[in-house]
Design a protein around this motif. Structure first.
Motif, mmCIF file in Angstrom:
data_model
loop_
_atom_site.group_PDB
_atom_site.id
_atom_site.type_symbol
_atom_site.label_atom_id
_atom_site.label_comp_id
_atom_site.label_asym_id
_atom_site.label_seq_id
_atom_site.Cartn_x
_atom_site.Cartn_y
_atom_site.Cartn_z
ATOM 1 N N THR A 332 1.939 64.207 64.399
ATOM 2 C CA THR A 332 2.639 62.431 64.472
ATOM 3 C C THR A 332 4.186 63.168 64.656
ATOM 4 O OG1 THR A 332 1.246 62.320 62.787
ATOM 5 C CG2 THR A 332 2.297 60.406 63.537
ATOM 6 N N GLY A 333 4.585 61.810 65.865
ATOM 7 C CA GLY A 333 5.678 61.340 65.929
ATOM 8 C C GLY A 333 6.924 61.272 64.997
ATOM 9 N N ARG A 334 7.876 61.956 65.116
ATOM 10 C CA ARG A 334 9.067 62.765 63.751
ATOM 11 C C ARG A 334 8.702 63.178 62.369
ATOM 12 N NH1 ARG A 334 13.386 59.496 62.142
ATOM 13 N NH2 ARG A 334 13.734 62.072 62.036
ATOM 14 N N ARG A 335 7.310 63.806 62.627
ATOM 15 C CA ARG A 335 6.772 64.372 61.339
ATOM 16 C C ARG A 335 6.974 66.092 62.053
ATOM 17 N NH1 ARG A 335 6.893 59.186 60.993
ATOM 18 N NH2 ARG A 335 6.753 58.631 59.132
ATOM 19 N N ASP A 349 12.569 68.072 64.900
ATOM 20 C CA ASP A 349 12.600 66.390 63.870
ATOM 21 C C ASP A 349 11.545 66.243 63.483
ATOM 22 O OD1 ASP A 349 14.540 64.226 63.910
ATOM 23 O OD2 ASP A 349 12.992 62.936 64.742
ATOM 24 N N SER A 350 11.653 65.270 61.845
ATOM 25 C CA SER A 350 10.879 65.122 60.581
ATOM 26 C C SER A 350 11.569 63.736 60.463
ATOM 27 C CB SER A 350 10.807 66.171 60.033
ATOM 28 O OG SER A 350 9.757 65.597 59.263
ATOM 29 N N TYR A 351 11.190 62.726 59.882
ATOM 30 C CA TYR A 351 11.177 61.303 59.276
ATOM 31 C C TYR A 351 11.509 61.877 57.376
ATOM 32 C CZ TYR A 351 10.602 56.474 57.730
ATOM 33 O OH TYR A 351 10.511 55.367 57.549
ATOM 34 N N ALA A 352 11.406 62.664 56.913
ATOM 35 C CA ALA A 352 11.414 63.291 55.842
ATOM 36 C C ALA A 352 13.224 63.182 55.140
ATOM 37 C CB ALA A 352 11.758 64.455 55.035
ATOM 38 N N HIS A 353 12.744 61.908 54.182
ATOM 39 C CA HIS A 353 14.356 61.549 53.601
ATOM 40 C C HIS A 353 14.299 61.353 52.000
ATOM 41 C CE1 HIS A 353 10.602 58.297 54.017
ATOM 42 N NE2 HIS A 353 11.634 57.616 53.633
ATOM 43 N N PRO A 380 20.856 60.940 55.227
ATOM 44 C CA PRO A 380 20.590 60.491 53.835
ATOM 45 C C PRO A 380 20.330 58.694 54.441
ATOM 46 C CG PRO A 380 22.500 61.090 53.096
ATOM 47 C CD PRO A 380 22.722 61.448 54.412
ATOM 48 N N HIS A 381 18.945 57.808 53.572
ATOM 49 C CA HIS A 381 19.061 57.738 53.873
ATOM 50 C C HIS A 381 18.802 55.581 53.218
ATOM 51 C CE1 HIS A 381 15.569 54.139 54.909
ATOM 52 N NE2 HIS A 381 16.437 54.042 56.387
ATOM 53 N N LEU A 382 19.278 54.649 53.055
ATOM 54 C CA LEU A 382 19.409 53.696 52.323
ATOM 55 C C LEU A 382 20.697 54.295 50.601
ATOM 56 C CD1 LEU A 382 16.066 52.437 51.461
ATOM 57 C CD2 LEU A 382 17.573 51.422 52.874
ATOM 58 N N GLY A 462 15.879 63.134 58.901
ATOM 59 C CA GLY A 462 15.760 61.584 58.071
ATOM 60 C C GLY A 462 15.478 60.692 58.464
ATOM 61 N N ALA A 463 15.483 59.480 58.073
ATOM 62 C CA ALA A 463 15.295 57.650 58.201
ATOM 63 C C ALA A 463 15.214 57.213 59.191
ATOM 64 C CB ALA A 463 14.060 57.073 57.341
#
Length: 479
Positions: A332-335, A349-353, A380-382, A462-463
């Motif tokens: 899946t995109g970004r995974r 690239d990965s969405y892992a955050h 980092p996200h948030l 990162g997200a």
């Protein structure tokens, strides 16, 4: 902008003309595509170009760039505005719609409206939701079930994040970040795991986990037959399984540990694949169902596939067909998405955050890299998440060979000068010189080019907008 969820959510065919504010996001674009496929009059606006917009154009959705009151001209009380939580309070389309008495729905109500009349399978959890939803969709497609699906990323098998299927099932990713998953009332639920996240919304770990209990309690119980498939390798998932069972729901426990109804054994991570044997507990004893070979690497993907398999089996589909669908899943995109290779360096690239996601993707990256090194750029996200889990993020990043940490991607919150990416960088347990804290994307790209050598694998995590770093890096490496 957080809109209240109305007490009565109308089915999609009673919403009139529907306009989406923030249509380019993963959630709203999926709903818009399904509505358009069902023949509704749909339009939408966004101030950014996103990967989800081409499929909407193909579906005949009228799209506007930017936000303006004239985009909602002609809407009245019988029509509907579906609004992203990222919209500002002074959004001109929302203000104009309010003045005309247009019905206002948050994302969760919009998704619930298109679920009406279908058998809903909702996929929730602290992490793994998008992949598990995607895997289950691929498995069901291979079985000929033709489900409607809504996923938080582009499904590699179709190139889209949503489709309106002809079958009775509706498979949807159920987001807990703002409590949206409490409004879907699924017949079948998958909960991949229950850890801790989005404490800016929930306030405490206890409240976060209690939200999953509330989610399970929205399912039918007793003779009406709600089904929960839940990963029980973590404490939160195991406790949720016990609650669901005690409250009259059927439960399928999945995982790598003892006490599972569906168990993955003999896990082998090799290159870009993950292979495992499925064992099922029956009244007569444990039965070996067969071997599965996924085209994606990582133990966490094994668990996601096992959860999808557990749901598919309980829905009555053959093991062989489900496995064929799982083995066709390409991501899946970004995974763990491959962005390319230049100068002998592979870029993913990965969405892992979150810490557990970071650890899982680094295990997968190590398998992909083989004898090469693993370099990571992490954003980092948030602010709230970094404040609470920054040290754990840093510890998880220690599985890489070298790490570049960017500053916090600020979304939905105000910046805090005391909470920066340095909190993460300082916690990475690697030797001096192996970790760098940089100001922004350009500095990160330069730092990675300086460190990378042929045979290395670079992973951007990162997200936030760190996803744009991969193409920049490839261009620099080519030069």
């Amino acid at each position: 902008m957080r809109l209240p969820v109305p007490d009565e959510i109308l089915p999609a065919d009673r919403l009139g003309r529907v306009h989406f504010v923030g249509v380019g996001g993963a959630g709203l674009s999926a709903i818009a595509r399904i509505m358009a496929a069902r023949g509704l009059s749909v339009s939408g606006s966004d101030d950014a170009d996103t990967p989800f917009l081409p499929a909407l154009r193909e579906a005949g959705v009228r799209l506007f760039h930017g936000y303006a009151a004239e985009h909602v001209a002609g809407l009245g009380p019988d029509d509907t505005l579906v609004v992203t939580t990222a919209a500002r309070e002074d959004n001109p389309e929302v203000l104009a719609a309010r003045a005309r008495g247009v019905r206002l729905y948050p994302r969760s109500a919009g998704l619930a409206s298109v679920m009406a009349g279908r058998r809903v399978v909702a996929v929730a959890g602290t992490h793994g939701k998008t992949t598990t939803t995607s895997m289950l969709t691929c498995a069901l497609l291979a079985c000929g079930a033709d489900p409607t699906y809504a996923v938080g990323g582009l499904l590699g098998a179709t190139g889209r994040n949503a489709d309106a299927g002809a079958g009775p099932l509706f498979v949807a990713e159920a987001d807990e970040s703002d409590g949206a998953f409490l409004h879907y009332r699924p017949d079948v639920a998958i909960v991949t795991n229950v850890g801790a996240d989005h404490l800016d919304q929930w306030g405490s770990v206890e409240a976060y986990r209690a939200a999953f209990v509330d989610f399970v309690d929205t399912m039918p119980a007793g003779s009406e037959g709600g089904l929960l498939v839940v990963g029980t390798d973590d404490e939160g998932g195991a406790a949720l399984a016990d609650h669901a069972e005690a409250s009259g729901r059927e439960v399928v426990r999945v995982g790598l540990g003892e006490g599972c109804d569906l168990l993955a054994a003999d896990v082998l991570l090799e290159g870009s694949t993950s292979t495992f044997t499925v064992h099922q507990a029956t009244p007569e004893g444990v039965v070996e169902l067969g071997r599965v070979r996924l085209a994606v690497p990582g133990r966490h993907y094994v668990l996601d596939a096992l959860a999808a398999l557990g749901a598919g089996l309980r829905l009555g589909h053959p093991f062989g067909d489900l496995v064929a669908g799982l083995e066709s899943f390409t991501g899946t995109g970004r995974r763990m998405e491959r962005k390319g290779e230049a100068a002998g360096v592979g870029v993913y690239d990965s969405y892992a955050h979150q810490p557990a996601e970071i650890a899982g993707d680094l295990e997968a990256a190590r398998s992909l890299a083989g004898e090469g090194r693993v370099l990571v750029a992490f954003q980092p996200h948030l602010v709230s998440r970094t404040r609470l889990f920054g040290a754990q993020m840093g510890a998880a990043l220690g599985a890489a060979d070298e790490v570049v940490v960017l500053d916090v991607y600020v979304a939905r919150e105000d910046p805090d000068p005391a909470v920066t990416g340095a909190l993460v960088a300082d916690a990475v347990p690697l030797p001096d010189g192996a970790v760098a804290f940089v100001a922004g994307l350009d500095d990160a790209a330069s730092e990675l080019v300086r460190r990378a050598r042929p045979g290395d694998l670079v992973l951007t995590l990162g997200a936030g907008d760190v996803t744009t770093l991969g193409p920049r890096l490839l261009d620099l490496l080519e030069d």
